[in-house]
Enzyme design. Structure first.
Site, PDB file in Angstrom:
ATOM      1  N   HIS A  47      45.964  38.095  32.647  1.00 41.82           N
ATOM      2  CA  HIS A  47      45.445  38.810  33.815  1.00 41.82           C
ATOM      3  C   HIS A  47      44.715  37.858  34.776  1.00 41.82           C
ATOM      4  O   HIS A  47      43.578  38.108  35.184  1.00 41.82           O
ATOM      5  CB  HIS A  47      44.524  39.963  33.388  1.00 41.82           C
ATOM      6  CG  HIS A  47      45.242  41.006  32.593  1.00 41.82           C
ATOM      7  ND1 HIS A  47      45.551  42.260  33.060  1.00 41.82           N
ATOM      8  CD2 HIS A  47      45.757  40.965  31.333  1.00 41.82           C
ATOM      9  CE1 HIS A  47      46.211  42.935  32.150  1.00 41.82           C
ATOM     10  NE2 HIS A  47      46.351  42.177  31.089  1.00 41.82           N
ATOM     11  N   TYR A 316      38.753  34.255  23.378  1.00 42.50           N
ATOM     12  CA  TYR A 316      38.259  34.518  24.738  1.00 42.50           C
ATOM     13  C   TYR A 316      37.190  33.470  25.081  1.00 42.50           C
ATOM     14  O   TYR A 316      37.147  32.964  26.192  1.00 42.50           O
ATOM     15  CB  TYR A 316      37.667  35.932  24.850  1.00 42.50           C
ATOM     16  CG  TYR A 316      38.698  37.046  24.999  1.00 42.50           C
ATOM     17  CD1 TYR A 316      39.762  37.162  24.123  1.00 42.50           C
ATOM     18  CD2 TYR A 316      38.589  37.999  26.001  1.00 42.50           C
ATOM     19  CE1 TYR A 316      40.692  38.190  24.245  1.00 42.50           C
ATOM     20  CE2 TYR A 316      39.513  39.031  26.130  1.00 42.50           C
ATOM     21  CZ  TYR A 316      40.560  39.119  25.244  1.00 42.50           C
ATOM     22  OH  TYR A 316      41.479  40.141  25.366  1.00 42.50           O
TER      23      TYR A 316
HETATM   24  C1  HEM Z   1      45.303  38.981  19.251  1.00 42.59           C
HETATM   25  C2  HEM Z   1      44.831  39.669  20.254  1.00 42.59           C
HETATM   26  C3  HEM Z   1      44.458  39.097  21.600  1.00 42.59           C
HETATM   27  C4  HEM Z   1      44.233  37.816  22.001  1.00 42.59           C
HETATM   28  C5  HEM Z   1      44.291  36.556  21.163  1.00 42.59           C
HETATM   29  C6  HEM Z   1      43.897  37.845  23.411  1.00 42.59           C
HETATM   30  C7  HEM Z   1      43.585  36.737  24.185  1.00 42.59           C
HETATM   31  C8  HEM Z   1      43.095  36.771  25.470  1.00 42.59           C
HETATM   32  C9  HEM Z   1      42.563  35.646  26.199  1.00 42.59           C
HETATM   33  C10 HEM Z   1      42.483  34.230  25.666  1.00 42.59           C
HETATM   34  C11 HEM Z   1      42.155  36.089  27.411  1.00 42.59           C
HETATM   35  C12 HEM Z   1      41.506  35.272  28.532  1.00 42.59           C
HETATM   36  C13 HEM Z   1      39.997  35.372  28.406  1.00 42.59           C
HETATM   37  C14 HEM Z   1      39.233  34.621  29.479  1.00 42.59           C
HETATM   38  O1  HEM Z   1      39.617  33.522  29.847  1.00 42.59           O
HETATM   39  O2  HEM Z   1      38.192  35.148  29.914  1.00 42.59           O
HETATM   40  C15 HEM Z   1      42.443  37.500  27.468  1.00 42.59           C
HETATM   41  C16 HEM Z   1      42.176  38.327  28.533  1.00 42.59           C
HETATM   42  C17 HEM Z   1      42.469  39.666  28.563  1.00 42.59           C
HETATM   43  N1  HEM Z   1      42.980  40.428  27.546  1.00 42.59           N
HETATM   44 FE1  HEM Z   1      43.417  39.806  25.703  1.00 42.59          FE
HETATM   45  N2  HEM Z   1      43.930  39.152  23.839  1.00 42.59           N
HETATM   46  C18 HEM Z   1      44.272  39.941  22.771  1.00 42.59           C
HETATM   47  C19 HEM Z   1      44.417  41.304  22.760  1.00 42.59           C
HETATM   48  C20 HEM Z   1      44.282  42.107  23.849  1.00 42.59           C
HETATM   49  C21 HEM Z   1      44.477  43.537  23.844  1.00 42.59           C
HETATM   50  C22 HEM Z   1      44.835  44.393  22.626  1.00 42.59           C
HETATM   51  C23 HEM Z   1      44.261  43.964  25.106  1.00 42.59           C
HETATM   52  C24 HEM Z   1      44.369  45.382  25.553  1.00 42.59           C
HETATM   53  C25 HEM Z   1      43.360  46.101  25.944  1.00 42.59           C
HETATM   54  C26 HEM Z   1      43.910  42.804  25.917  1.00 42.59           C
HETATM   55  C27 HEM Z   1      43.597  42.811  27.265  1.00 42.59           C
HETATM   56  C28 HEM Z   1      43.133  41.718  27.984  1.00 42.59           C
HETATM   57  C29 HEM Z   1      42.712  41.788  29.367  1.00 42.59           C
HETATM   58  C30 HEM Z   1      42.718  43.032  30.252  1.00 42.59           C
HETATM   59  C31 HEM Z   1      42.291  40.502  29.731  1.00 42.59           C
HETATM   60  C32 HEM Z   1      41.735  40.054  31.083  1.00 42.59           C
HETATM   61  C33 HEM Z   1      40.298  40.517  31.193  1.00 42.59           C
HETATM   62  C34 HEM Z   1      39.626  40.024  32.459  1.00 42.59           C
HETATM   63  O3  HEM Z   1      39.842  40.623  33.526  1.00 42.59           O
HETATM   64  O4  HEM Z   1      38.885  39.045  32.361  1.00 42.59           O
HETATM   65  N3  HEM Z   1      43.938  41.705  25.117  1.00 42.59           N
HETATM   66  N4  HEM Z   1      43.018  37.892  26.280  1.00 42.59           N
END
Ligand code: HEM
Length: 325
Positions: A47, A316
């Site tokens: 995102h 994260y």
């Molecule tokens: C094994 C599970 C997951 C991993 C390893 C993962 C990993 C990540 C990472 C590395 C980021 C970037 C964080 C940053 O730089 O601030 C991210 C952002 C995000 N993830 Fe996940 N994620 C996972 C599961 C999920 C799930 C289940 C959702 C559903 C709700 C989700 C929704 C998001 C969203 C919406 C963002 C962007 C948030 C923002 O606006 O800063 N993720 N994720």
């Protein structure tokens, strides 16, 4: 140890430098994102397109009944909010059949903080962190800049659950506005209530304006970059609101598999309202320095056994450290 303590501890270890031996998993997860997208420089690997907003949250009496967490005590809680678009780049298209997102940092007047990231689909594209990493690595670009189609085919064939979210998204058109789609938390949590009860829940933020999607015609006409201006205009005319609604698991509902939604007829309760009152003029703003890592909020909100939930906070923190170094 709580997820918050784990994540913050992990961030502290990162700052302490490479002498500290930590399990490689969170780094390896972020490495897998980088293998597909290239090195993280400034943007989130997930995102990356988005804008920052602010507002507040007030729990309903039902919220206080279902959770003793400070966020649900009925007092006004300040909120930093990020609306996002899934994809590989900050230029991702606003008309793509991908997820939109609503990330929130709640800040209570007592100084408690609770972060979460929600998406505009009720399900995720991986059942476990291992599946997420394998799916990313299968899509690594080769020397010609393209993923190996055979590797992707093999991955999909052996991980059919990974296609469910894509099929859900293919069956609907994208939201007409960041203000007109539900956003699901997807992962299950345990809510601990005022009478000592503990219940497995999933939540969704329902738009008070109602759900509105683009028509096929609008998808062609709207251009790839309309969401930010649309939400700025909308919020300038009045607050944009979402009701936080819990869905309670019934016996047999799987709380460990985020690729499967629970049936729609599960009991529900509205536990609070999020009000968006201001949107930053440009991209970024205070959200740039925040990683909205899904956290627990003890004593009233605890993790379920969903393995993807447990695998989120630490990567994260790694991602935040890479994009802000
Ligand atoms: C094994 C599970 C997951 C991993 C390893 C993962 C990993 C990540 C990472 C590395 C980021 C970037 C964080 C940053 O730089 O601030 C991210 C952002 C995000 N993830 Fe996940 N994620 C996972 C599961 C999920 C799930 C289940 C959702 C559903 C709700 C989700 C929704 C998001 C969203 C919406 C963002 C962007 C948030 C923002 O606006 O800063 N993720 N994720």
């Amino acid at each position: 140890m709580s997820a918050r303590a784990l994540a913050l501890g992990f961030a502290a270890l990162l700052l302490a430098g490479p002498a500290v031996a930590e399990p490689p998993a969170p780094e390896a997860i972020v490495d897998a994102f980088e293998a597909v997208l290239g090195p993280i420089t400034t943007y989130r690997p997930s995102h990356p397109k988005g804008i920052c907003a602010s507002g507040h949250f007030v729990a309903t009496p039902d919220g206080a009944r279902h959770s003793v967490a400070p966020v649900f005590d009925g007092q006004r809680v300040e909120a930093i909010i990020r609306f996002g678009v899934a994809g590989a780049s900050p230029r991702a298209s606003d008309v793509a059949r991908s997820t939109r997102s609503l990330a929130i940092r709640f800040e209570t007047s007592q100084g408690d903080q609770w972060d979460m990231a929600n998406i505009s689909a009720p399900i995720f594209g991986a059942r476990t962190p291992e599946m997420l990493v394998a799916g990313l690595l299968a899509r690594r670009p080769g020397p010609n800049g393209q993923p190996d189609a055979e590797a992707v085919r093999r991955f999909v064939e052996s991980n059919p659950e990974s296609t469910r979210q894509g099929r859900w998204l293919a069956a609907v058109t994208p939201p007409a506005s960041w203000a007109t789609t539900p956003y699901w938390g997807v992962d299950a949590f345990r809510f601990k209530g005022a009478e000592g009860q503990e219940r497995l829940v999933r939540w969704v933020f329902e738009p008070v304006a109602g759900t509105q999607r683009l028509s096929e015609e609008e998808m062609r006409a709207r251009g790839t970059d309309f969401l930010a201006e649309e939400i700025r205009r909308r919020v300038a005319q009045g607050p944009v609101e979402f009701d936080m609604v819990l869905q309670f698991a019934q016996p047999g509902d799987d709380a460990t598999d985020p690729t499967v939604a629970w049936p729609d007829d599960r009991p529900r309760a509205t536990v609070g309202r999020l009000t968006v009152t201001a949107v930053e003029a440009g991209a970024g703003g205070p959200c740039d320095g925040i990683s909205f890592m899904n956290l627990d909020m003890e004593p009233g909100v605890a993790f379920s056994d969903d393995p993807t939930l447990h695998a989120r906070a630490a990567p994260y923190a790694v991602s935040l450290s890479r994009r802000t170094r």
